[in-house]
Design an enzyme around this catalytic site. Sequence first.
Site, PDB file in Angstrom:
ATOM      1  N   ASN A   1       0.837  -1.208   0.000  1.00 31.18           N
ATOM      2  CA  ASN A   1       0.000   0.000   0.000  1.00 31.18           C
ATOM      3  C   ASN A   1       0.858   1.238   0.000  1.00 31.18           C
ATOM      4  O   ASN A   1       1.952   1.268   0.549  1.00 31.18           O
ATOM      5  CB  ASN A   1      -0.978  -0.023   1.185  1.00 31.18           C
TER       6      ASN A   1
ATOM      7  N   PHE B   1      -1.508   8.279   4.175  1.00 34.59           N
ATOM      8  CA  PHE B   1      -2.340   8.886   5.231  1.00 34.59           C
ATOM      9  C   PHE B   1      -3.568   9.648   4.721  1.00 34.59           C
ATOM     10  O   PHE B   1      -3.715  10.847   5.014  1.00 34.59           O
ATOM     11  CB  PHE B   1      -1.539   9.886   6.083  1.00 34.59           C
TER      12      PHE B   1
ATOM     13  N   SER C   1       5.657   5.229   8.542  1.00 35.20           N
ATOM     14  CA  SER C   1       5.009   4.937   7.262  1.00 35.20           C
ATOM     15  C   SER C   1       5.980   5.287   6.146  1.00 35.20           C
ATOM     16  O   SER C   1       6.595   6.356   6.159  1.00 35.20           O
ATOM     17  CB  SER C   1       3.732   5.763   7.121  1.00 35.20           C
TER      18      SER C   1
ATOM     19  N   ASN D   1       5.123   5.949   3.177  1.00 34.45           N
ATOM     20  CA  ASN D   1       4.388   6.613   2.098  1.00 34.45           C
ATOM     21  C   ASN D   1       4.215   8.117   2.269  1.00 34.45           C
ATOM     22  O   ASN D   1       3.498   8.740   1.500  1.00 34.45           O
ATOM     23  CB  ASN D   1       3.022   5.943   1.939  1.00 34.45           C
ATOM     24  N   THR D   2       4.842   8.678   3.281  1.00 34.48           N
ATOM     25  CA  THR D   2       4.848  10.132   3.446  1.00 34.48           C
ATOM     26  C   THR D   2       6.314  10.552   3.371  1.00 34.48           C
ATOM     27  O   THR D   2       7.122  10.119   4.200  1.00 34.48           O
ATOM     28  CB  THR D   2       4.232  10.528   4.804  1.00 34.48           C
TER      29      THR D   2
ATOM     30  N   LYS E   1       5.738   3.917  16.902  1.00 31.71           N
ATOM     31  CA  LYS E   1       5.667   2.837  15.901  1.00 31.71           C
ATOM     32  C   LYS E   1       6.849   2.934  14.942  1.00 31.71           C
ATOM     33  O   LYS E   1       7.052   3.966  14.305  1.00 31.71           O
ATOM     34  CB  LYS E   1       4.340   2.909  15.133  1.00 31.71           C
TER      35      LYS E   1
ATOM     36  N   ASN F   1       5.882  -1.411  11.290  1.00 34.49           N
ATOM     37  CA  ASN F   1       5.086  -0.941  10.150  1.00 34.49           C
ATOM     38  C   ASN F   1       5.426  -1.805   8.922  1.00 34.49           C
ATOM     39  O   ASN F   1       6.065  -2.844   9.060  1.00 34.49           O
ATOM     40  CB  ASN F   1       5.412   0.538   9.903  1.00 34.49           C
TER      41      ASN F   1
HETATM   42  C1  LIG Z   1      -3.724  -0.813   3.551  1.00 33.37           C
HETATM   43  C2  LIG Z   1      -2.901  -0.554   4.769  1.00 33.37           C
HETATM   44  C3  LIG Z   1      -2.961   0.695   5.384  1.00 33.37           C
HETATM   45  C4  LIG Z   1      -2.189   0.943   6.524  1.00 33.37           C
HETATM   46  N1  LIG Z   1      -2.280   2.168   7.125  1.00 33.37           N
HETATM   47  C5  LIG Z   1      -1.571   2.405   8.259  1.00 33.37           C
HETATM   48  C6  LIG Z   1      -1.690   3.641   8.937  1.00 33.37           C
HETATM   49  O1  LIG Z   1      -2.470   4.521   8.559  1.00 33.37           O
HETATM   50  N2  LIG Z   1      -0.933   3.831  10.037  1.00 33.37           N
HETATM   51  C7  LIG Z   1      -0.066   2.877  10.525  1.00 33.37           C
HETATM   52  O2  LIG Z   1       0.591   3.107  11.545  1.00 33.37           O
HETATM   53  N3  LIG Z   1       0.053   1.688   9.895  1.00 33.37           N
HETATM   54  C8  LIG Z   1      -0.676   1.434   8.798  1.00 33.37           C
HETATM   55  N4  LIG Z   1      -0.566   0.216   8.180  1.00 33.37           N
HETATM   56  C9  LIG Z   1       0.410  -0.772   8.699  1.00 33.37           C
HETATM   57  C10 LIG Z   1      -0.254  -1.785   9.647  1.00 33.37           C
HETATM   58  O3  LIG Z   1      -0.780  -1.164  10.784  1.00 33.37           O
HETATM   59  C11 LIG Z   1       0.782  -2.847  10.093  1.00 33.37           C
HETATM   60  O4  LIG Z   1       1.797  -2.217  10.836  1.00 33.37           O
HETATM   61  C12 LIG Z   1       1.426  -3.553   8.911  1.00 33.37           C
HETATM   62  O5  LIG Z   1       0.506  -3.769   7.881  1.00 33.37           O
HETATM   63  C13 LIG Z   1       2.017  -4.912   9.310  1.00 33.37           C
HETATM   64  O6  LIG Z   1       1.030  -5.768   9.837  1.00 33.37           O
HETATM   65  P1  LIG Z   1       0.267  -6.897   8.961  1.00 33.37           P
HETATM   66  O7  LIG Z   1       1.317  -7.681   8.237  1.00 33.37           O
HETATM   67  O8  LIG Z   1      -0.526  -7.678   9.955  1.00 33.37           O
HETATM   68  O9  LIG Z   1      -0.601  -6.141   8.009  1.00 33.37           O
HETATM   69  C14 LIG Z   1      -1.330  -0.066   7.046  1.00 33.37           C
HETATM   70  C15 LIG Z   1      -1.277  -1.318   6.417  1.00 33.37           C
HETATM   71  C16 LIG Z   1      -2.047  -1.583   5.308  1.00 33.37           C
HETATM   72  C17 LIG Z   1      -1.985  -2.941   4.659  1.00 33.37           C
END
Ligand SMILES: Cc1cc2nc3c(=O)[nH]c(=O)nc-3n(C[C@H](O)[C@H](O)[C@H](O)COP(=O)(O)O)c2cc1C
Length: 368
Positions: free
Chosen positions: A116, A120, A180, A182-183, A222, A251
């Site tokens: 992704n 934000f 993140s 992506n920023t 985080k 993350n």
């Molecule tokens: C589509 C998507 C959007 C996410 N948006 C955020 C976010 O806004 N803030 C954040 O701290 N992590 C965000 N994450 C990261 C997740 O909170 C998590 O740290 C990461 O996906 C690893 O866990 P997982 O493998 O169980 O998905 C996002 C992940 C995905 C897949």
Amino acid sequence: MYKKLIRPILFLFSAEFAHKLIIRLLRTAYMVPGIGMLVRMVMAGQIKKLSINIMGIDFPNPVGLAAGLDKNGTCTRGFSDLGFGWVELGTVTPKFQKGNPGRRIFRLESDHAIINRMGFPSVGINRFLMNLRLFGKKGIIGINIGKNSTTPISQANDDYLMAMRAVYPHAHYIAINISSPNTTGLRELQSGDNLDSLLSCLKQEQIVQTQTRRHYVPLAVKIAPDLDDDELKSIADTVLKHKIDAVIATNTTVTRPGMENALYATENGGLSGKPLKAMSTEIIRKLYNHLQGKVPIIGVGGIENATDAWDKMVAGADLIQIYTGLIYEGPGLIRRINRGLERRLRSAGSSSLQDTLNEARSGIRLMR
Ligand SMILES: Cc1cc2nc3c(=O)[nH]c(=O)nc-3n(C[C@H](O)[C@H](O)[C@H](O)COP(=O)(O)O)c2cc1C
């Protein structure tokens, strides 16, 4: 039923549309009186023995919803009733922003992964708080805050302060998202003087808020999985120095471990799910060694079953979170993880998750 029926239907749509659909359906369902009780009865079941006190908060079970799914705080009750021990909302930024343009979520189905680059998208803090009032809150809530993309890194502290002040009365803990991918430039906040300055001013604000509101809200930072040993050690030292209450690891990753040739692997963005699992567990293990158990760790990254959760916990995580696993395995995953953890306690002859974890961790460390 999820994997055979619901997932194939959801996967007919683009990932972002399916995500919006789920949020909308949950929100609409909760307009029907009594729905919460029904969802809880069917999904959550009876989870005994798994309560754990971390950061001074009593979590009913250690499985949380990771940030990113309920970014705008519209479905807290729905996710809580699915059986999560708590939900982390956000990332919310001070002002409204759309996030990155175009297609920004990609499913890598055969790898059980997602890439992704949402950047934000956020309704902004005022609307977010209005949503909490409008749609209700339930259970334990973490609120994950970030900076607006237009705010230069040199002024990032102001954004985090503004968001922290606003969410402070509404959160059981506040997650500081500096990881993140992506920023632009956000991850620079994890390093050296930037991190020292950010954590110092947030900690001061926490003291001020605690005095004025007579209520302590813990802060969790985080971090990314893409850190070398020196960077990780430096983060751990800064976290200890400022007495930060927890670290969330991790993350998404900008690397593509073992999947360089997969479809969409060349898309920009953060990778989550199964391919992230080992990487994030390794970060947790190293972090735990640096922190020496003085600061709790919330482990997240690629958890798809109770064994994955347990591996992260033995590596050092006191709580775990899921996101991508929920998309691929469905909401039954929450109960399956909790049941699996209950079985571990039973076979250890223990009635305390914390004691079982301490024992398992010391066993592992003695063997090394
Ligand atoms: C589509 C998507 C959007 C996410 N948006 C955020 C976010 O806004 N803030 C954040 O701290 N992590 C965000 N994450 C990261 C997740 O909170 C998590 O740290 C990461 O996906 C690893 O866990 P997982 O493998 O169980 O998905 C996002 C992940 C995905 C897949």
